[in-house]
Scaffold this motif. Sequence first.
Motif, PDB file in Angstrom:
ATOM      1  N   THR A   2      -6.206  -0.442   5.012  1.00 25.84           N
ATOM      2  CA  THR A   2      -6.392   0.657   4.074  1.00 25.84           C
ATOM      3  C   THR A   2      -7.084   0.139   2.814  1.00 25.84           C
ATOM      4  OG1 THR A   2      -4.370   1.701   4.902  1.00 25.84           O
ATOM      5  CG2 THR A   2      -5.175   2.421   2.746  1.00 25.84           C
ATOM      6  N   LYS A   3      -8.040   0.898   2.286  1.00 29.05           N
ATOM      7  CA  LYS A   3      -8.757   0.434   1.091  1.00 29.05           C
ATOM      8  C   LYS A   3      -7.789   0.082  -0.034  1.00 29.05           C
ATOM      9  CE  LYS A   3     -13.173   2.787   1.812  1.00 29.05           C
ATOM     10  NZ  LYS A   3     -14.122   3.803   1.299  1.00 29.05           N
ATOM     11  N   GLU A   4      -6.766   0.895  -0.198  1.00 25.17           N
ATOM     12  CA  GLU A   4      -5.786   0.653  -1.251  1.00 25.17           C
ATOM     13  C   GLU A   4      -5.075  -0.687  -1.072  1.00 25.17           C
ATOM     14  OE1 GLU A   4      -3.184   4.078  -2.981  1.00 25.17           O
ATOM     15  OE2 GLU A   4      -2.085   3.127  -1.330  1.00 25.17           O
TER      16      GLU A   4
ATOM     17  N   HIS B  94       0.838  -1.201   0.000  1.00 26.40           N
ATOM     18  CA  HIS B  94       0.000   0.000   0.000  1.00 26.40           C
ATOM     19  C   HIS B  94       0.875   1.254   0.000  1.00 26.40           C
ATOM     20  CE1 HIS B  94       0.940   1.146   4.160  1.00 26.40           C
ATOM     21  NE2 HIS B  94       0.868  -0.146   4.460  1.00 26.40           N
ATOM     22  N   GLY B  95       0.237   2.383  -0.301  1.00 24.00           N
ATOM     23  CA  GLY B  95       0.916   3.668  -0.250  1.00 24.00           C
ATOM     24  C   GLY B  95       0.648   4.391   1.058  1.00 24.00           C
TER      25      GLY B  95
ATOM     26  N   GLY C 269       2.526  -2.258  -6.178  1.00 19.63           N
ATOM     27  CA  GLY C 269       2.260  -1.316  -5.100  1.00 19.63           C
ATOM     28  C   GLY C 269       1.753  -0.001  -5.649  1.00 19.63           C
ATOM     29  N   ALA C 270       1.284   0.853  -4.749  1.00 21.76           N
ATOM     30  CA  ALA C 270       0.718   2.144  -5.114  1.00 21.76           C
ATOM     31  C   ALA C 270       1.461   3.257  -4.398  1.00 21.76           C
ATOM     32  CB  ALA C 270      -0.772   2.191  -4.752  1.00 21.76           C
ATOM     33  N   SER C 271       1.807   4.311  -5.128  1.00 23.53           N
ATOM     34  CA  SER C 271       2.441   5.492  -4.576  1.00 23.53           C
ATOM     35  C   SER C 271       3.768   5.115  -3.907  1.00 23.53           C
ATOM     36  CB  SER C 271       1.476   6.199  -3.621  1.00 23.53           C
ATOM     37  OG  SER C 271       1.903   7.512  -3.338  1.00 23.53           O
ATOM     38  N   ALA C 272       3.898   5.361  -2.588  1.00 23.25           N
ATOM     39  CA  ALA C 272       5.116   4.935  -1.894  1.00 23.25           C
ATOM     40  C   ALA C 272       5.270   3.425  -1.948  1.00 23.25           C
ATOM     41  CB  ALA C 272       5.083   5.410  -0.448  1.00 23.25           C
TER      42      ALA C 272
ATOM     43  N   HIS D 254      -4.740  11.261  -7.713  1.00 20.65           N
ATOM     44  CA  HIS D 254      -3.861  10.370  -6.973  1.00 20.65           C
ATOM     45  C   HIS D 254      -4.684   9.591  -5.938  1.00 20.65           C
ATOM     46  CE1 HIS D 254       0.080   9.140  -5.440  1.00 20.65           C
ATOM     47  NE2 HIS D 254      -0.452   9.194  -4.241  1.00 20.65           N
ATOM     48  N   GLY D 255      -4.374   8.312  -5.792  1.00 18.98           N
ATOM     49  CA  GLY D 255      -5.069   7.490  -4.808  1.00 18.98           C
ATOM     50  C   GLY D 255      -6.333   6.841  -5.307  1.00 18.98           C
ATOM     51  N   PHE D 256      -6.509   6.709  -6.630  1.00 16.83           N
ATOM     52  CA  PHE D 256      -7.796   6.221  -7.149  1.00 16.83           C
ATOM     53  C   PHE D 256      -8.097   4.770  -6.768  1.00 16.83           C
ATOM     54  CE2 PHE D 256      -4.898   5.777 -10.902  1.00 16.83           C
ATOM     55  CZ  PHE D 256      -4.941   4.394 -11.052  1.00 16.83           C
TER      56      PHE D 256
END
Length: 320
Positions: free
Chosen positions: A97-99, A86-87, A159-162, A292-294
């Motif tokens: 976290t939803k992500e 996750h980010g 992964g997403a973002s970070a 960001h974060g979609f």
Amino acid sequence: MPFHPDIAARLPLLEGIPSLEAGLREPSMRAQMEAFDAYLDAPPPPSAATQLISVPGPHGTVPLRIYTPLEPSQVAGSPHAMVWMHGGAFQFGDLDTKEADWTARQLVQRASATIVSVDYRLAVNGVHYPVPLDDVVAAIRWVRANMTEWGITSISLGGASAGANLAAAAALRLRDEDGWVPEHLVLVYPLMHAEPPVPSESLRLALAELPNAMRLTPRMIHSATENYLGTSHDLPVPGYAMPANADLGGLGPTLVLNAEYDELRASGESFSALLAAQGVDVEQVKIHGMLHGFLNLPATFAPVNEALERIAVRLRPKSC
């Protein structure tokens, strides 16, 4: 392309918020932000069998949540797995976290794959690079060592973002230290540079439409990366910390999904170009109308569904 209509309809909820930092800091503004992010009519996430375990790592145990299909026939028919991060700017987020959770459940349903979500240590309370990355590498090594037990024949990383940063950095370390690369690498709105590149003209125009409450300002990105590194950007930044600084040769097929309205799109676009220049098979996709974060949004949004399908197709058996 304009904002997705469901997002555009919610933008009045952010009126009066001068910046994302203020929206997260001030209680009344935070309530506005939470209302903007809440989709009370969203369908529940897909069902999946889950198992929470902890595996050894150099800084202590690392919690993992392993998602598998509920139907035994699906488990037997899909030998593919993805280790997912996750980010959260290296400072926020967890397995719920939803992500992390919603994304994992969506991919289990769509690809009948095994998804391993990593609860890496966050860069808070004195924790800095390389601790989160060490946790991720330890988790991937554990999955590799237990492939037979879980009926897995191939492992991808994502992964997403970070979390995309950590996925790519882990792939680089495992390439160098273990002589292994993942089947696929999936990077969603990734943070790959200590300082994002100058945006393209199309991105600059898109960012001009963003409300201040949704802007990931250069100052915020600088603060997040400096906190992760635990040192000034003036020092050479290792490629394992910011993968844009690394030798990227030898990585496997890579999917990069960028949000149209996102400062980090410049990082994702530039990183994709670096991959291509070093001979990596890379597919870069701009997810239209999205911020960001979609991956925290309902999968009923067509662009979110598209993004999930693009990931899932990399995990499905070839006959699907």
